[in-house]
Write an enzyme that holds these catalytic residues in place. Structure first.
Site, PDB file in Angstrom:
ATOM      1  N   GLU A  35       0.806  -1.220   0.000  1.00  0.00           N
ATOM      2  CA  GLU A  35       0.000   0.000   0.000  1.00  0.00           C
ATOM      3  C   GLU A  35       0.841   1.274   0.000  1.00  0.00           C
ATOM      4  OE1 GLU A  35      -3.214  -0.073   2.804  1.00  0.00           O
ATOM      5  OE2 GLU A  35      -3.945  -1.986   2.028  1.00  0.00           O
ATOM      6  N   CYS A  36       2.092   1.146  -0.353  1.00  0.00           N
ATOM      7  CA  CYS A  36       2.999   2.290  -0.442  1.00  0.00           C
ATOM      8  C   CYS A  36       2.755   3.020  -1.767  1.00  0.00           C
ATOM      9  CB  CYS A  36       4.449   1.796  -0.373  1.00  0.00           C
ATOM     10  SG  CYS A  36       5.696   3.078  -0.550  1.00  0.00           S
ATOM     11  N   GLY A  37       2.990   4.326  -1.772  1.00  0.00           N
ATOM     12  CA  GLY A  37       2.885   5.094  -3.010  1.00  0.00           C
ATOM     13  C   GLY A  37       3.883   4.652  -4.066  1.00  0.00           C
ATOM     14  N   ALA A  39       4.437   1.440  -4.688  1.00  0.00           N
ATOM     15  CA  ALA A  39       4.094   0.044  -5.000  1.00  0.00           C
ATOM     16  C   ALA A  39       4.098  -0.245  -6.501  1.00  0.00           C
ATOM     17  CB  ALA A  39       2.744  -0.334  -4.388  1.00  0.00           C
TER      18      ALA A  39
END
Length: 167
Positions: A35-37, A39
């Site tokens: 869910e990281c920017g 990803a």
């Protein structure tokens, strides 16, 4: 510990695996988060995996939930999420700590072998480590370094280590 080959890690199914299985391969180790920017880097990491897997390159993902809870998915579901959302087929391992008091020994080794711009501590998801066939850390890349930018280093490493083997 003298190389990554001296470490054991857990699969998402919580089976112990020795990194010795990656001896004589170039390895790209990445701390990941679904869910990281950043990803979208999973797509590029998978491209590298597909492009180089038959030439002795392994991409290994080590999820961590230490940065703003961006890896909330349970280990058993993580591989499915990455495959569905990004087509990931390279190995993903069980969630680990990549910094702090409970840092996994592998990441303690990696971060001490190659410090980042602001020291040894990993500051965010998608920090990448390029490892030579001998298990030694060759280079560390910032989270914002696009995986595509690492390809020339992978190719140079494959060429130099092929030439060394031939001599």
């Amino acid at each position: 510990m003298t190389s990554i080959h001296d470490f054991e890690v857990l699969t998402t199914g919580h089976e112990t695996v020795s990194l010795r299985r990656y001896e004589n391969q170039v390895v790209l180790i990445v701390n990941t988060a679904t869910e990281c920017g950043l990803a979208n880097q999973f797509d590029s990491l998978e491209m590298i995996h597909q492009r180089f897997k038959d030439r002795g390159v392994a991409v290994l993902g080590f999820p961590s939930n230490q940065f703003n809870n961006q890896e909330p998915v349970e280990d058993k579901d993580m591989t499915s999420v990455c495959k569905l959302n990004h087509g990931v087929t390279f190995p993903l391992f069980a969630k680990i700590d990549v910094k702090g008091a409970n840092i996994h020994p592998l990441f303690d080794y990696l971060t001490n072998a190659k410090k980042g711009l602001l020291g040894s501590v990993i500051k965010w998801n998608f920090t990448k480590f390029l490892i030579g066939k001998d298990g030694q850390v060759v280079k560390r890349y910032a989270p914002t370094t696009k995986p595509e930018a690492i390809i020339p280093d992978i190719e140079k490493l494959l060429a130099s280590q092929s030439n060394a083997a031939a001599n």
